[in-house]
Design a protein around this motif. Sequence first.
Motif, short mmCIF file in Angstrom:
data_model
loop_
_atom_site.label_atom_id
_atom_site.label_comp_id
_atom_site.label_asym_id
_atom_site.label_seq_id
_atom_site.Cartn_x
_atom_site.Cartn_y
_atom_site.Cartn_z
N ASN A 69 18.95 5.56 14.61
CA ASN A 69 19.08 4.52 13.60
C ASN A 69 20.47 4.48 12.99
O ASN A 69 20.95 3.43 12.57
N PHE A 70 21.12 5.63 12.91
CA PHE A 70 22.48 5.70 12.38
C PHE A 70 23.50 5.30 13.44
O PHE A 70 24.44 4.54 13.17
N ALA A 71 23.34 5.79 14.67
CA ALA A 71 24.37 5.64 15.70
C ALA A 71 24.44 4.22 16.28
O ALA A 71 25.54 3.72 16.52
N VAL A 72 23.31 3.59 16.51
CA VAL A 72 23.31 2.29 17.20
C VAL A 72 24.11 1.24 16.42
O VAL A 72 25.00 0.60 16.99
N PRO A 73 23.85 1.02 15.12
CA PRO A 73 24.63 -0.02 14.42
C PRO A 73 26.12 0.30 14.37
O PRO A 73 26.95 -0.60 14.52
N TRP A 74 26.46 1.57 14.15
CA TRP A 74 27.88 1.92 14.06
C TRP A 74 28.57 1.82 15.42
O TRP A 74 29.73 1.42 15.49
N LEU A 75 27.87 2.16 16.49
CA LEU A 75 28.45 1.99 17.83
C LEU A 75 28.65 0.51 18.15
O LEU A 75 29.67 0.13 18.73
N GLU A 76 27.68 -0.32 17.79
CA GLU A 76 27.82 -1.75 18.02
C GLU A 76 29.01 -2.31 17.24
O GLU A 76 29.81 -3.08 17.80
N LEU A 77 29.12 -1.93 15.98
CA LEU A 77 30.22 -2.42 15.15
C LEU A 77 31.57 -1.92 15.68
O LEU A 77 32.53 -2.69 15.79
N ALA A 78 31.63 -0.65 16.03
CA ALA A 78 32.89 -0.09 16.54
C ALA A 78 33.30 -0.75 17.86
O ALA A 78 34.48 -1.05 18.07
N ALA A 79 32.34 -0.97 18.74
CA ALA A 79 32.64 -1.64 20.01
C ALA A 79 33.13 -3.06 19.75
O ALA A 79 34.10 -3.52 20.37
N GLY A 80 32.49 -3.77 18.83
CA GLY A 80 32.90 -5.14 18.51
C GLY A 80 34.30 -5.21 17.94
O GLY A 80 35.12 -6.04 18.35
N VAL A 81 34.60 -4.34 16.99
CA VAL A 81 35.94 -4.32 16.39
C VAL A 81 36.98 -3.94 17.44
O VAL A 81 38.06 -4.52 17.51
N SER A 82 36.64 -2.97 18.27
CA SER A 82 37.55 -2.54 19.33
C SER A 82 37.87 -3.68 20.29
O SER A 82 39.03 -3.91 20.65
N ILE A 83 36.85 -4.42 20.68
CA ILE A 83 37.05 -5.55 21.61
C ILE A 83 37.82 -6.68 20.92
O ILE A 83 38.73 -7.26 21.51
N LEU A 84 37.47 -6.98 19.67
CA LEU A 84 38.15 -8.06 18.95
C LEU A 84 39.63 -7.78 18.75
O LEU A 84 40.48 -8.64 18.99
#
Length: 144
Positions: A69-84
């Motif tokens: 529950n902690f890792a999934v949202p933060w991984l999604e956000l980090a991947a999105g920011v990284s790609i953007l």
Amino acid sequence: MKTAIALALRLVLGAFWCWAGLTKLAGHFDAGPFLTAAVSRSAAAPEVVRSALIGAIGHVALPHVALVNFAVPWLELAAGVSILLGVATAWGIGTAAALSALFLMCGAVSTNPLLLFGAVVLAMSHPYARAWTLHAWRSPAATL
């Protein structure tokens, strides 16, 4: 032309993954029911995939659902920011592809096939996708 297409794909994928992570962080995200349902939805998968999935969910994910529950949202956000932003883009694309593949294996079929396809296409066009990133403003000597 290739640069413009890669940039558009990078912006769409990055925005989607940022949105997915932020909505999970803002709301109450609980992966427990999804993981429990994934075990029953895997009946159509080949036996090897099904047994590996059930084993991973039952022995790793469900006992540590708070970490998921902690890792999934933060991984999604980090991947999105990284790609953007184009910072560690290869990591962001790899993480987005891995998350899409994991979600697909667990039965979330909605947009994940398109996201996985987009991540693969973006990975294949990575040199073009780097044109409008933060890396583009660094000198070639700094990237060695």
